[in-house]
Design a protein around this motif. Structure first.
Motif, PDB file in Angstrom:
ATOM      1  N   ASP A 868       0.802  -1.213   0.000  1.00  0.00           N
ATOM      2  CA  ASP A 868       0.000   0.000   0.000  1.00  0.00           C
ATOM      3  C   ASP A 868       0.844   1.276   0.000  1.00  0.00           C
ATOM      4  OD1 ASP A 868       0.870  -0.531   2.597  1.00  0.00           O
ATOM      5  OD2 ASP A 868      -0.698   0.721   3.455  1.00  0.00           O
ATOM      6  N   LEU A 869       2.152   1.220   0.376  1.00  0.00           N
ATOM      7  CA  LEU A 869       2.999   2.405   0.389  1.00  0.00           C
ATOM      8  C   LEU A 869       4.447   1.975   0.169  1.00  0.00           C
ATOM      9  CD1 LEU A 869       3.007   5.538   0.846  1.00  0.00           C
ATOM     10  CD2 LEU A 869       3.639   5.037   3.216  1.00  0.00           C
ATOM     11  N   ALA A 870       5.083   2.555  -0.845  1.00  0.00           N
ATOM     12  CA  ALA A 870       6.466   2.198  -1.154  1.00  0.00           C
ATOM     13  C   ALA A 870       7.201   3.432  -1.653  1.00  0.00           C
ATOM     14  CB  ALA A 870       6.516   1.085  -2.197  1.00  0.00           C
ATOM     15  N   GLN A 871       8.547   3.364  -1.618  1.00  0.00           N
ATOM     16  CA  GLN A 871       9.339   4.504  -2.051  1.00  0.00           C
ATOM     17  C   GLN A 871      10.697   4.045  -2.550  1.00  0.00           C
ATOM     18  OE1 GLN A 871       9.346   6.454   1.829  1.00  0.00           O
ATOM     19  NE2 GLN A 871      11.579   6.221   1.896  1.00  0.00           N
ATOM     20  N   GLY A 872      11.376   4.937  -3.256  1.00  0.00           N
ATOM     21  CA  GLY A 872      12.713   4.657  -3.757  1.00  0.00           C
ATOM     22  C   GLY A 872      13.298   5.910  -4.356  1.00  0.00           C
ATOM     23  N   GLY A 873      14.515   5.841  -4.837  1.00  0.00           N
ATOM     24  CA  GLY A 873      15.164   7.027  -5.407  1.00  0.00           C
ATOM     25  C   GLY A 873      16.548   6.703  -5.910  1.00  0.00           C
ATOM     26  N   GLY A 874      17.335   7.786  -6.080  1.00  0.00           N
ATOM     27  CA  GLY A 874      18.713   7.620  -6.524  1.00  0.00           C
ATOM     28  C   GLY A 874      18.987   8.072  -7.941  1.00  0.00           C
ATOM     29  N   LEU A 875      17.937   8.352  -8.715  1.00  0.00           N
ATOM     30  CA  LEU A 875      18.149   8.822 -10.085  1.00  0.00           C
ATOM     31  C   LEU A 875      18.444  10.323 -10.081  1.00  0.00           C
ATOM     32  CD1 LEU A 875      15.293   7.003 -12.048  1.00  0.00           C
ATOM     33  CD2 LEU A 875      17.667   6.292 -11.735  1.00  0.00           C
ATOM     34  N   PRO A 876      19.027  10.862 -11.169  1.00  0.00           N
ATOM     35  CA  PRO A 876      19.245  12.313 -11.256  1.00  0.00           C
ATOM     36  C   PRO A 876      17.942  13.072 -11.068  1.00  0.00           C
ATOM     37  CG  PRO A 876      20.432  11.164 -12.997  1.00  0.00           C
ATOM     38  CD  PRO A 876      19.561  10.146 -12.347  1.00  0.00           C
ATOM     39  N   ALA A 877      18.027  14.280 -10.494  1.00  0.00           N
ATOM     40  CA  ALA A 877      16.829  15.072 -10.204  1.00  0.00           C
ATOM     41  C   ALA A 877      15.992  15.332 -11.451  1.00  0.00           C
ATOM     42  CB  ALA A 877      17.242  16.397  -9.551  1.00  0.00           C
ATOM     43  N   SER A 878      16.647  15.421 -12.600  1.00  0.00           N
ATOM     44  CA  SER A 878      15.920  15.699 -13.846  1.00  0.00           C
ATOM     45  C   SER A 878      14.967  14.575 -14.232  1.00  0.00           C
ATOM     46  CB  SER A 878      16.914  15.935 -14.986  1.00  0.00           C
ATOM     47  OG  SER A 878      17.748  14.801 -15.155  1.00  0.00           O
ATOM     48  N   GLU A 879      15.120  13.397 -13.608  1.00  0.00           N
ATOM     49  CA  GLU A 879      14.278  12.252 -13.938  1.00  0.00           C
ATOM     50  C   GLU A 879      12.961  12.250 -13.172  1.00  0.00           C
ATOM     51  OE1 GLU A 879      14.959   9.777 -16.240  1.00  0.00           O
ATOM     52  OE2 GLU A 879      16.578  11.136 -16.809  1.00  0.00           O
ATOM     53  N   ALA A 880      12.716  13.241 -12.319  1.00  0.00           N
ATOM     54  CA  ALA A 880      11.508  13.240 -11.480  1.00  0.00           C
ATOM     55  C   ALA A 880      10.222  13.142 -12.317  1.00  0.00           C
ATOM     56  CB  ALA A 880      11.491  14.471 -10.579  1.00  0.00           C
ATOM     57  N   PRO A 881      10.047  13.939 -13.379  1.00  0.00           N
ATOM     58  CA  PRO A 881       8.819  13.802 -14.183  1.00  0.00           C
ATOM     59  C   PRO A 881       8.702  12.427 -14.837  1.00  0.00           C
ATOM     60  CG  PRO A 881       9.939  15.884 -14.637  1.00  0.00           C
ATOM     61  CD  PRO A 881      10.888  15.052 -13.856  1.00  0.00           C
ATOM     62  N   ALA A 882       9.829  11.877 -15.280  1.00  0.00           N
ATOM     63  CA  ALA A 882       9.799  10.590 -15.960  1.00  0.00           C
ATOM     64  C   ALA A 882       9.322   9.477 -15.046  1.00  0.00           C
ATOM     65  CB  ALA A 882      11.185  10.260 -16.517  1.00  0.00           C
TER      66      ALA A 882
END
Length: 894
Positions: A868-882
């Protein structure tokens, strides 16, 4: 015959035969860079064997405490191996040789008990000798009367002795006792060394060796200056023979520990084992390990070693953990040392009464280490349980060697516990993979250790300089300048020189010197040496071998020649500043003991110009109030302007006077005692002020941990302390001016300011959260239908923290009709990286949608969480919309 009585008889026998009784050196081999611990009775006499020092006696005897750990895995499996042992020894420095050593040994071994001997049956004693040592064989046969059939020739592996490092060595002759057919087959030591038990090794010390690659592979450098005798009689082995027990674990100094461990674990020692050590049941092996290792830990901590992750401390930690885990394998789950260590103390105190008087300190370290390891075991068990669960879920029948090695190497989790717990769950462990990784680690450690084994081999140039003129006289206690002759001149690489010119880096040996060589925590003197038209600047002074003071310097003018007379002058200002620091260290040491107790013993120090660093043993942090009291008391001593007095006396007299000696340091028969009035009294070879008032001021700056049970205090002394307080005063005055309050109110105003700032930050957090969440309803109402699922994809406002992003995703999800399947994806940019949070409601989960799967799909497998709730990250900031587009694309295929 009790072990303590065997020790007494041994020393009495040799004292009656003209030997000086020498006390045991501490276990840490501080003076030898190649050894972590004293591992043989002759170690403290190495300088005498090598001719580096003139022995104060021609004959000596001792009972030396020793530690050997290379065969640690054999402990408990044989009758011979123990980590801690005591070595009875008699030594000759150019006096008697083979015949003297052999006849003295035979006399004590076979002399009746009523006459002060050990009363062994001479008809059951065998002797061995080196392959070509016809002289020793002839002595055994013709002088002692031993039949030739009980004299055995053996090779280097058995009958050539050295320390395992460069140094003195020689062929040896060993005494064995036939314990009878119950212990094994007949035929002598070559056939069975359980039945034929070695109890005395007579080493004919004749050569210096180097390049030691193994027991049998080494290079003989040259004959020693004189032929010497070094013998070693294992006290524990002789005790097992004279007490009629099967092995060294059953003697009076060890058996009570074993019996206590057996009682605690409900085991009956010997119930399932044969008489020979090789027929031992695993439970009996573990009980022996416990008894041996608990005693070893007691002796090591008693000699000042504390558990740590390197060097001597790591060896102690490993030994303690082997004992603790052996108790666990026998079924005992609670702390064991509080029940075992006092038993070991009572066993050893008759020979070493200081163990009883110092037991509070010893037990504090031991019990804290066990508590820490039990926590490690609990954490490791949790990690292992997870690995087992994962293996079962994946249908695997075993754990990988990598997993077992990580548990062992990273978490200190023993492999035998991994094997035991895995077996309980029906899984195997890739032991071959584990052993391969362990072998790789050992190979790296062995390579590192081999690189260290050059201590004696690299000192030939220094030995030559010492041989040319004998020990260098240090006159720096009484003078700071003097005339001196350049006795030896060496290049920086150790090559002898006749002359050196301007710009060259050199090493000088003078016949006498006022320069203090670095030692005892005190930094060396700097200064100038003028020789003819040449002058050198001394930037370091060392003592690479006992008695030789070497000045490391650069030629700053003209030419310097060997053999010429010059003028040496130290940097007096530096010397005075260092001396103030050294005296201050003595005062801090004594004052720490006043407030924290006798257990607060010095573990290291640095005495530099204007500052000191003092390391000491104590289980926990020292409170700010105690530090304040220590500082105040030290400075009260300075105000008392006490006389600082140094004098030479005997070790026995120094102990009677209550002079403190540092753990691990080795002292000669004569010692130098430094007193600060009646306040502090310590054995020390450093330089000091004349009166305590000359220190001016001592200011403690900090207190911190530098290892398990070891704390560090740093302080400034003299003008450096005044300068520090002056800067502090300017800072406080400036703050008082800014706040417009008196100096004594600055701290209160700073606290108020900090509180206000924290309150303001909390208010900003609330405002930011309101800003972020303010648009949640509008975003929820704008949800688009993607394959029958209400989807909201949005980017969080700039500056939103991780908690804000998660809260926003959950808030939007909560404002969508619960009956309608919904997915909310919120991306964010922070620190140059893009992150993603996905929230899924119950209706969407009912259709098989998982928040964790959506995050992993968008981030190429990274991230995770719950359905029901998950998260992650680590990509360049420019990838946020993608990331939002990727989530929507995944929903389209559901």
């Amino acid at each position: 015959m009790k072990t303590a009585e065997i020790k007494r008889r041994f020393l009495a026998h040799f004292e009656a035969n003209g030997h000086s009784v020498v006390p045991s050196a501490p276990l840490p081999a501080i003076d030898d860079p190649n050894l972590l611990f004293i591992n043989a009775g002759m170690v403290q006499f190495v300088p005498y064997f090598l001719g580096q020092r003139t022995p104060p006696f021609e004959r000596a005897t001792s009972v030396q405490k020793c530690i050997r750990t290379p065969d640690i895995d054999e402990v408990g499996k044989t009758s011979r191996h123990g980590t801690f042992f005591q070595m009875n020894g008699n030594f000759s420095f150019g006096d008697y040789f083979k015949e003297g050593a052999i006849t003295l040994a035979w006399d004590l071994a076979t002399k009746p008990v009523s006459a002060g001997g050990f009363g062994l049956d001479g008809d059951k004693i065998w002797a061995t000798a080196y392959l070509d040592d016809d002289e020793a064989i002839e002595i055994w046969h013709k002088v002692v009367g031993l039949p030739m059939e009980r004299i055995v020739r053996r090779g280097k592996k058995d009958n050539y002795w050295h320390m395992g490092i460069p140094g003195p060595a020689g062929p040896c002759s060993e005494l064995y006792l036939d314990r009878g057919p119950a212990y094994g087959p007949d035929g002598g030591p070559d056939v069975d060394e359980d039945r034929f038990l070695e109890f005395w090794n007579l080493v004919f010390m004749q050569y210096e060796i180097t390049d030691v690659r193994s027991k049998e592979d080494f290079q003989i450098v040259s004959p020693l200056p004189q032929k010497n005798i070094d013998t070693g009689m294992g006290l524990e082995r002789v005790a097992s023979l004279l007490q009629g027990v099967d092995n060294l674990y059953e003697i009076d100094e060890v058996r009570p520990i074993l019996d206590t461990a057996a009682e605690l674990t409900g085991k009956r020692y010997g119930a399932h084992s044969g008489q020979a050590a090789g027929q031992s049941h695993p439970d009996d092996v573990r009980l022996r390990v416990i008894a041996d290792h608990v005693r070893t830990a007691l002796m090591l901590i008693g000699d000042g070693v504390t558990p740590s992750n390197e060097g001597r401390g790591y060896v102690l930690r490993r030994i303690m953990r082997r004992a603790i885990r052996s108790m666990r394998l026998l079924g005992w789950q609670e702390p064991a040392l509080p029940l075992l260590l006092p038993v070991a103390r009572d066993c050893m105190a008759p020979s070493y009464p200081e163990l009883a008087t110092d037991f509070e300190r010893i037990s504090q370290y031991a019990y804290a280490e066990e508590d820490a390891f039990l926590s490690t075991l609990r954490a490791g068990t949790t990690i292992l349980d997870t690995a087992i669960s994962s293996a079962k879920d994946a249908g695997r029948a075993s754990l990988s060697g990598d997993q077992a090695f990580q548990l062992h190497d990273t978490y200190g989790f023993p492999i035998d516990l991994t094997l035991e717990i895995a077996a309980e769950q029906g899984l195997q462990v890739d032991q071959e993979g584990f052993r391969r990784l362990m072998a790789d680690q050992r190979a790296r450690a062995k390579a590192d250790a081999h690189a260290r084994k050059t201590g004696h081999a690299d000192l030939s140039a220094y030995r030559g300089a010492l041989d040319d003129g004998g020990p260098v006289q240090f006159t720096g206690y009484e003078e700071v300048t003097r005339e001196a002759r350049v006795r030896s001149l060496l290049s920086a690489g150790g090559t002898p020189l006749q002359a050196a010119g301007e710009g060259e880096q050199i090493e000088l040996v003078l016949d006498v010197t006022p320069f203090y060589a670095e030692g005892g925590g005190q930094q060396p003197d700097y200064g100038l040496i003028t020789v003819g038209d040449g002058q050198v600047e001394v930037y370091d002074v060392q003592q690479p071998i006992p008695g030789l003071i070497v000045h490391k310097a650069r030629v700053v003018r003209g030419e310097v020649r060997s053999g010429e007379t010059g003028y040496a002058e130290i940097d007096v200002r530096r010397r005075k500043a260092i001396s103030r620091s050294h005296t201050a260290t003595h005062l801090v040491h004594q004052t720490m003991r006043n407030f924290l107790g006798e257990t607060a013993t010095q573990a290291g120090s640095l005495n530099a110009p204007g500052r000191l660093r003092f390391d000491f043993n104590t289980p926990g942090a020292v409170s700010a109030s105690v530090l304040h009291d220590v500082e105040q008391q030290v400075n009260e001593v300075l105000l008392g302007d006490l006389e600082v007095h140094a004098f030479i006396t005997s070790q026995a007299e120094a102990r009677r006077l209550g002079a403190m000696a540092l753990f691990g340091e080795k002292y000669g028969d004569e010692v130098r005692v430094v007193e600060v009035g009646d306040y502090a009294r310590e054995l020390c070879g450093g330089t000091h002020v004349a009166r305590s008032g000359q220190l001016g001021l001592v200011k403690i700056l900090s207190e911190s941990s530098i290892g398990s049970g070891v704390r560090r205090v740093e302080a400034l002394v003299g003008i450096d302390a005044f300068d520090y307080l002056a800067r502090e005063h300017l800072l406080v005055s400036r703050l008082a001016e800014l706040y417009r309050v008196p100096n004594d109110q600055v701290a209160e105003r700073v606290e108020q300011t900090v509180t206000q700032l924290r309150d303001a930050e909390k208010e900003l957090e609330k405002l930011r959260a309101q800003l972020v969440l303010g648009g949640a309803a509008a975003l929820a109402s704008s949800a688009r239908d993607v394959g029958g699922i209400a989807y909201v994809g949005t980017e969080a406002p700039e500056g939103a923290g991780g908690n804000d992003v998660r809260t926003l995703a959950q808030e939007i999800r909560g404002k969508i009709d619960a009956a309608r399947p919904a997915v909310v994806a919120v991306s964010a940019r922070a620190g140059g990286k893009a992150s993603l949070v996905v929230a899924v409601n119950a209706a969407a989960r009912g259709r098989g949608v998982s928040a964790s799967d959506l995050v992993k799909a968008a981030l190429s497998g990274r991230g995770g969480g719950s359905p029901d709730l998950a998260q992650g990250g680590g990509l360049p900031a420019s990838e946020a919309p993608a990331l939002l587009v990727a989530v929507e694309k995944s929903l389209s295929s559901v």
